[in-house]
Design a protein around this motif. Structure first.
Motif, mmCIF file in Angstrom:
data_model
loop_
_atom_site.group_PDB
_atom_site.id
_atom_site.type_symbol
_atom_site.label_atom_id
_atom_site.label_comp_id
_atom_site.label_asym_id
_atom_site.label_seq_id
_atom_site.Cartn_x
_atom_site.Cartn_y
_atom_site.Cartn_z
ATOM 1 N N PHE A 155 0.816 -1.217 0.000
ATOM 2 C CA PHE A 155 0.000 0.000 0.000
ATOM 3 C C PHE A 155 0.851 1.269 0.000
ATOM 4 N N ALA A 156 2.063 1.191 0.521
ATOM 5 C CA ALA A 156 2.843 2.406 0.806
ATOM 6 C C ALA A 156 3.043 3.234 -0.456
ATOM 7 N N ALA A 157 2.448 4.426 -0.488
ATOM 8 C CA ALA A 157 2.618 5.326 -1.638
ATOM 9 C C ALA A 157 2.010 6.680 -1.303
ATOM 10 N N LEU A 158 2.484 7.694 -2.029
ATOM 11 C CA LEU A 158 1.838 9.012 -1.974
ATOM 12 C C LEU A 158 0.672 8.993 -2.952
ATOM 13 N N LYS A 159 -0.398 9.744 -2.644
ATOM 14 C CA LYS A 159 -1.620 9.563 -3.456
ATOM 15 C C LYS A 159 -2.373 10.836 -3.785
ATOM 16 N N ALA A 160 -1.766 12.005 -3.648
ATOM 17 C CA ALA A 160 -2.503 13.234 -3.954
ATOM 18 C C ALA A 160 -2.220 13.667 -5.392
ATOM 19 N N VAL A 161 -3.251 13.629 -6.201
ATOM 20 C CA VAL A 161 -3.098 13.898 -7.629
ATOM 21 C C VAL A 161 -2.513 15.294 -7.879
#
Ligand code: UD1
Length: 338
Positions: free
Chosen positions: A81-87
Motif C-alpha cells: 500500500f505504501a505510496a503518496l496519493k494526492a493527484v
C-alpha cells in the motif's frame, strides 16, 4: 496460517485490510513510517482485533530496513500500500512521486525476490484508465494515466508485469480501486487526511461536523444526470475484503491477475451530498464552482472479473458508506489526534 506483510500499514485502506485479514485468520506484519498516518491506528487495531499488532516502523524506500525486517519475520504474501496519493501534489512535485512510489516498489520487490516471496498484491487505481472511452470500465479498457500520481500506478503495474514474466515464482494481484470511502462500522478507524481534504467524502464529512463551512462542487455542467461528476464509491470494508480474497487467490492458485474493485454503480456529487445529509442529520451547504482540472465526467467499474476470479463482490451501499463515515467523523472530529 499464512502471514501477510502490509506496507503503508497504518494508512486508511491498509488499516481496514489489516482487520479484515485478522478476521479471515491471517497473521499480519505491518510496516509504516507514519509520514502520512498516526501511530494511534495501532492502538485502535489492538482494541478492535483483541490482539497486539506486529509492527515495524520503517521507510519502505530504505533497503537495509526492509531487508532487516524480512530477516525477522516469515512472510507468505505482501500487500503493498505504501505510496503518496494526492493527484494535485503529484503535478507539483513529480520527482518526489516517482522516487517514492516507484523507489519503494523496487526496494520491496528486490528484498522479497531475494527471499523468493513472490505473492504480491499491488494497490492500483481506476486513475490508470484516464478519460474512459466507454463505461463501465473493464480491465481490458484502454489505459493512459493523466497525472504523475496516476503514471506511478500505471508504471507500477507494468514493472510488476515484467517481473512476473521474467520470474515464474512471482505472481501479482493488481487491484484497481475505484473511490474508497466510509469507515469501519465501529467508528474507531477511518480516513484522516492531513490538511484540507482533496477527496469528496472526507470534505463532506468535515462540513457536516462543522470543521469547514461549505463544500465546493467542482462543476455541474458535465454530461451526467444532474451535471455533477459521477464516481463508483466503494465502502473501504468491501475493498478490504477484496484484498483478503486476492491474497487467498494467490495462495490457492498460480497466476497473476488484474481486477477492478468497485461496485458497478455510479453516484453523482449531489447524490453523495444528499446521502450524507440523510445519514448525519446535518445540512451540507455547498456552492457550485468551476470544474477541477483533470476530472472526468463519469467513471464506474464492471466488477464482474473480480467476482469471477475471487468470489468477491461489494455489498455495502452508499447509505452505509455515509453512515459509517459519519460515525467515524462525529466520534473523532479531528481524526486520530483527538
Ligand atoms: C481522485 C483522483 C484519483 C485517486 C482518488 C483517490 C483525481 C483526478 N483523481 O479521484 O486518481 O485515485 O482520488 O481517492 O484527482 N469533488 C467536488 N468537491 C470536492 C472534492 C471532489 O465536487 O471538494 C468531486 C470531484 O469533482 C469528483 C468527485 O467529487 O467528481 C470525486 O472526487 P474525489 O473524491 O477527489 O475522487 P476522484 O477525483 O474520482
Amino acid at each position: 496460517m499464512a502471514t501477510v506483510l502490509l506496507t503503508g500499514a497504518t494508512g486508511y485502506i491498509a488499516s481496514h485490510t489489516w482487520l479484515a485479514l485478522w478476521a479471515a485468520g491471517f497473521d499480519v506484519v505491518g510496516v509504516d513510517d507514519f509520514r502520512n498516518s498516526s501511530p494511534q491506528v495501532l492502538e485502535r487495531l489492538a482494541e478492535l482485533g483483541g490482539r497486539t499488532p506486529v509492527f515495524e516502523r520503517a521507510d519502505v524506500g530504505d533497503a537495509a530496513a526492509v531487508n532487516a525486517l524480512l530477516d525477522r519475520h516469515r512472510i507468505d504474501a505482501t500487500v503493498h500500500f505504501a505510496a503518496l496519493k494526492a493527484v494535485g501534489e503529484s503535478a507539483e512535485v513529480p520527482l518526489a512521486y516517482y522516487r517514492n512510489n516507484l523507489g519503494g516498489l523496487f526496494t520491496v520487490c528486490e528484498a522479497l525476490r531475494a527471499r523468493r516471496i513472490g505473492r504480491f498484491v499491488f494497490s492500483s487505481s481506476a486513475t490508470v484508465y484516464g478519460e474512459p472511452e466507454r463505461l463501465p470500465l473493464v480491465e481490458t479498457s484502454r489505459v493512459g494515466a493523466t497525472s504523475p500520481y496516476g503514471r506511478t500506478k500505471l508504471m507500477g503495474e507494468q514493472i510488476l508485469g515484467d517481473l512476473a514474466t521474467a520470474d515464474a515464482g512471482w505472481q501479482n494481484a493488481i487491484l484497481r480501486y475505484f473511490n474508497p470511502v466510509g469507515a469501519h462500522a465501529s467508528g474507531r478507524i477511518g480516513e484522516d487526511p492531513r490538511g484540507t481534504p482533496n477527496n469528496l467524502m472526507p470534505y463532506v464529512s468535515q462540513v457536516a461536523v462543522g470543521r469547514r463551512a461549505s463544500l465546493s462542487v467542482w462543476g455541474n455542467d458535465y454530461d451526467t444526470p444532474d451535471g455533477t461528476g459521477v464516481r463508483d464509491y466503494i465502502h473501504v470494508c468491501d475493498l478490504a475484503e477484496g484484498h483478503v480474497a486476492a491474497v487467498q487467490r494467490l495462495l490457492d492458485a498460480p497466476g497473476s491477475f488484474t481486477v477492478n474493485l468497485g461496485t458497478g454503480r455510479g453516484h453523482s456529487v449531489l447524490d453523495v451530498v444528499a446521502a450524507f445529509a440523510a445519514a448525519s442529520g446535518r445540512a451540507i451547504p455547498y456552492e457550485i464552482r468551476p470544474r477541477r482540472p483533470g476530472d472526468v465526467a463519469a467513471c464506474w467499474a464492471d466488477p464482474g472479473l473480480a467476482e469471477q476470479l475471487l468470489g468477491w463482490r461489494a455489498t455495502r451501499d452508499l447509505a452505509s458508506m455515509c453512515a459509517d463515515a459519519w460515525r467515524w467523523q462525529s466520534h473523532n472530529p479531528n481524526g486520530y489526534d483527538t
